[in-house]
Scaffold this active site. Sequence first.
Site: not given
Ligand code: SAM
Length: 245
Positions: A39, A61, A175
């Site tokens: 991703d 995505k 998100m």
């Molecule tokens: C599809 S979800 C995946 C979450 C992931 N599986 C986790 O455990 O963090 C994506 C969301 O996770 C958060 N996110 C993921 N990576 C991030 C990052 N590097 N900094 C801040 N928020 C992050 C944000 O809210 C983003 O919209």
Amino acid sequence: MSSHGRGHIALVGAGPGDPDLLTLRALARIRAADVILYDDLASGPVLEAARPDAELIAVGKRAGRPSHSQAEVTRQMIDHASAGKRVVRLKSGDPTLFGRADEEIAAARAAGIELEIVPGVTTATAAAAHVQVSLSKRVVARRVQMITGHDVDARLPDLDIAALADPEATTCVFMGKGTFAELVEKLIAHGMAADTPAAVIESLGTPATTVMRGTIAELAARLAAERPSGPCMILYGRALAEPAS
Ligand SMILES: C[S@@+](CC[C@H](N)C(=O)[O-])C[C@H]1O[C@@H](n2cnc3c(N)ncnc32)[C@H](O)[C@@H]1O
């Protein structure tokens, strides 16, 4: 290079982005992979551990941009594994949180392919670490809840507002940057104090990491006005209060 024998799929948590927050098991699976489907939020330095001959396939995505459909990602994962490859499906944070892992688990089972899930450091706890707060806090925060602020149609989902307005809970919103203002309006209408402390951590684990701190009302207004482009983790609840100096 193809591996011998039957293929294998590992759903691997890449953590928030810093390679030193990969688990040793995640690193081993990345190093052994023939194919890595990754991703957007699981790209960058963590991919440097891949073998030079591994096939790296971006299946990003990101909200608002054209993307590979989940069905297409799942199909590629199954096709490569069926061809005998060791496939890593690399997901940001922990693969079991808001990453549609359920669909990939079901597809691997249906295809009879061996599957392993390698947990990762979720951005929720990595964000808490970054701002140096404890998500749970004796007496103050007895419950920690993780929600998505983004429905299949990009709107605020139909959420349990009473639970989300609980003053004894800490909430981690994934998100949620685009819908936080609407969520906060509902929380306040449900009796949550407008000055409940909160933090927004953007692009965690990258050189562009930024932090906003304030009340839920202030941060809702800032997110609506500033529309940050990076991924944001939003944390709110009384556990987020900054210590008196
Ligand atoms: C599809 S979800 C995946 C979450 C992931 N599986 C986790 O455990 O963090 C994506 C969301 O996770 C958060 N996110 C993921 N990576 C991030 C990052 N590097 N900094 C801040 N928020 C992050 C944000 O809210 C983003 O919209």
